[in-house]
Write a protein that holds these residues in place. Structure first.
Motif, mmCIF file in Angstrom:
data_model
loop_
_atom_site.group_PDB
_atom_site.id
_atom_site.type_symbol
_atom_site.label_atom_id
_atom_site.label_comp_id
_atom_site.label_asym_id
_atom_site.label_seq_id
_atom_site.Cartn_x
_atom_site.Cartn_y
_atom_site.Cartn_z
ATOM 1 N N PHE A 51 2.593 2.578 -1.344
ATOM 2 C CA PHE A 51 2.387 4.025 -1.377
ATOM 3 C C PHE A 51 1.959 4.543 -0.001
ATOM 4 N N ALA A 55 3.980 7.033 2.426
ATOM 5 C CA ALA A 55 3.399 8.328 2.822
ATOM 6 C C ALA A 55 3.449 8.460 4.349
ATOM 7 N N LEU A 72 4.067 6.642 -5.727
ATOM 8 C CA LEU A 72 2.817 7.146 -6.309
ATOM 9 C C LEU A 72 2.780 6.834 -7.812
#
Ligand code: ADP
Length: 585
Positions: A51, A55, A72
């Motif tokens: 994740f 990001a 997510l």
């Protein structure tokens, strides 16, 4: 009694085998859940890295938002899966524990059932049974500790080791950096508290005893001894507190020292991963994932060593007791013979209780003829009850032999024997069940049971027995509580309900008033008609119903004959009879 001392792993493996034999599917399912639970924690770490990496890539416009959203979702799902597995694993372990405890308890009952009555007179044997019962309750949790170590903690540590190794081989050393100080600290703590427990257990028992004496509201208060016990209690408590304080101090100093080493280890790992990120050897996501997992590795390590292994090693001894108790072999292969129409013959019978130096019964030679009523009298401790238990085959003679006809008593069937014991049972069941417990399959009408109640003086129109013979007895299950005399009548009714040709009545009327007692003895003449009966009694007037009386003293028969003959002899019986007569006059 064979007592073995095996360690945690050896006993747990034996316990797991028992669990597998009892509930194979449930055990395998538990292992599967435990493994998934361990796996779920590692998945969290992997998704955390994914994740954060995605990001970071999104910020650099390298990937789409949809991919980050999927990561997510994956992270949330891995957290949820972990929580679900935690609940499922714990819940299933409890269900498994209930199922296995049922089996282990049954195996204890089965083993107790094979024990000889005399074994219950041995305090060591009673301790042994208690320890085995404790072990039966602990078996699941001790074994689950080993299974959790293998399938949960090891799964997590190995997968984390692989994960860290794939990131950077040097990172896998961090597991050791956490493990070593934690291991040393916990081992020293366990040893410190084990030593403390060994020293403080007798002091704590002393404390508890003084506390119970001090809080006794009747005798101790009457003697004005409360303050005395309070003083002893305070002294004891001070001694206990001093020991605990010293152990706590030692524990905290070691803990502090090891925590200090761990903090340094933390710092080194932090510095290492920081440098790795700086030199772009690992991603920011991996940095975050490792950072979050270090704390968990530490807490799991501490949990497995200081809670799980420490508890299991403390309790593994009870498992040892259970295993040796249920595996003790008992020879139950004696075929029993029905011996109807037979005299009971005692040849030079002597008996000694376990752990006792003195013989309770010495050199008894006696023939109880078929259909005869024999009364046994004598002072307290002269051996009357012991002789009754020998006659019922509950104890085996230490020396000599008891024969039923030509058959040794050990081989004689007790199918047609009955007894009314001095310490009779008060079954917390209905009055009917209390009476018919020896043969529930008999199809008697309620009227037949009511007739027995009438004969033995169990008063059915008493306001306590609102439902007649179907009234529940004893307060434990909201039943009617009876007086000592009423309970004794129920025990008499139970004794005579059983179909028998030989009956032993050991002080059957001790809790019943003299007038009622006379009436009951008249009933006994009627009830015992044609049957062989042995009656132990303190009240010498009642011996007149017997065909033969024996007088016991210090384990031997000192006089023998009918009431008239013994009065004529002017010996021990006459002395006792005169003493009692004096009170009645
Ligand atoms: P009675 O019924 O005449 O009062 P018992 O048969 O109960 O006498 O006891 C006979 C002797 O055996 C006594 O000396 C008593 O102390 C001893 N005795 C009874 N029960 C036990 C036991 N469980 N362990 C050791 N000694 C016992």
């Amino acid at each position: 009694m064979i007592k073995r001392e095996n360690g945690f792993i050896c006993n747990s493996i034996k316990g797991i085998r028992i669990m597998y034999r009892a509930e194979p599917k449930m055990l395998l399912l538990n292992i599967f859940f435990t493994f998934l639970h361990g796996l779920s924690w590692t998945m969290q770490v992997v998704f955390t890295q994914r994740f954060f990496d995605s990001a970071q890539a999104l910020v650099r416009n390298k990937i789409s938002l949809a991919y980050v959203a999927i990561m997510l979702l994956g992270l949330i799902a891995s957290y949820a899966f972990c929580q679900v597995m935690n609940g499922v694993d714990n819940c299933h372990a409890r269900i498994l524990s209930l199922a296995i405890t049922k089996h282990t308890n049954l195996s204890i009952f089965k083993r107790i059932d094979t024990m000889n009555c005399i074994e219950f007179e041995d305090a060591n044997q009673l301790d042994y049974i208690n320890q085995a019962i404790n072990g039966a309750g602990n078996i699941v949790w001790v074994c689950l500790t080993l299974l959790d170590i293998i399938f949960f903690y090891t799964t997590y540590f190995v997968l984390m080791g692989i994960y860290l190794f794939t990131l950077k081989p040097v990172l896998s050393i961090s597991i050791l950096a956490i493990f070593i100080p934690c291991f040393i600290s916990n081992i020293i703590q366990i040893k410190t508290f084990k030593d403390l427990e060994n020293i403080s257990a007798p002091i704590r028992r002393e404390c508890d005893y003084y506390e119970s004496c001090a809080s006794d509201l009747r005798e101790t208060r009457l003697w004005g001894a409360t303050e005395h016990f309070k003083k002893l209690f305070t002294l004891c408590l001070k001694k206990l507190n001093r020991l605990t304080l010293r152990a706590q101090l030692k524990k905290n100093v070691i803990s502090m020292l090891m925590n200090f080493i761990t903090v340094i280890g933390y710092g080194v790992i932090l510095f290492m991963i920081f440098m790795l990120v700086l030199h772009k050897q690992i991603t920011v996501g991996a940095f975050t994932a490792v950072l979050s997992s270090i704390g968990r590795l530490f807490s799991f390590m501490s949990e497995v060593i200081s809670e799980r292994i420490s508890w299991a090693s403390e309790n593994v001894a009870t498992l040892d007791n259970y295993l040796s108790f249920v595996s003790d072999t008992v020879d139950n292969g004696v075929e029993k013979t029905r011996c109807e129409e037979s005299d009971i013959i005692l040849n030079n019978v002597a008996f000694k209780y376990p752990e006792s130096k003195k013989y309770a019964i010495k050199n008894i030679n006696l023939r109880i003829k078929k259909g005869q009523t024999l009364a046994i009298v004598g002072e307290n401790g002269s051996g009357k009850t012991t002789l009754c238990k020998l006659l019922l085959g509950l104890y085996s003679p230490t020396k000599g032999q008891i024969l039923v006809g030509n058959t040794s008593i050990e081989k004689a069937s007790n199918e047609k024997w009955s007894a009314i014991f001095q310490n009779y049972c008060k079954y917390k069941m209905t009055l009917k069940k209390n009476i018919t417990i020896s043969n529930e399959n008999r199809t008697d009408e309620d009227a037949d049971i009511e007739y027995i109640c009438k004969k033995t003086g169990v008063v059915l129109d008493d306001e306590k027995l609102l439902n007649g013979i179907n009234t529940m007895l004893g307060r434990d299950f909201a039943g009617a509580e009876l007086s000592g005399g009423q309970w004794q009548r129920v025990a008499i009714a139970r004794g005579i309900y059983r179909s028998y040709d030989f009956i032993v009545l050991d002080e059957p009327t001790s809790a019943i008033d003299p007038l009622e007692e006379t009436h009951l003895y008249e009933e006994f003449i009627d009830i015992c008609e044609g049957k062989t009966a042995v009656i132990v009694t303190h009240r010498l007037g009642s011996t007149k119903i017997a065909d033969c009386i024996i007088v016991m003293k210090d384990g031997i028969i000192v006089e023998q004959g009918t009431h008239a003959e013994l009065i004529e002899q002017n010996g021990e019986y006459k002395r006792m009879y005169d003493m009692q007569s004096k009170w009645y006059l």
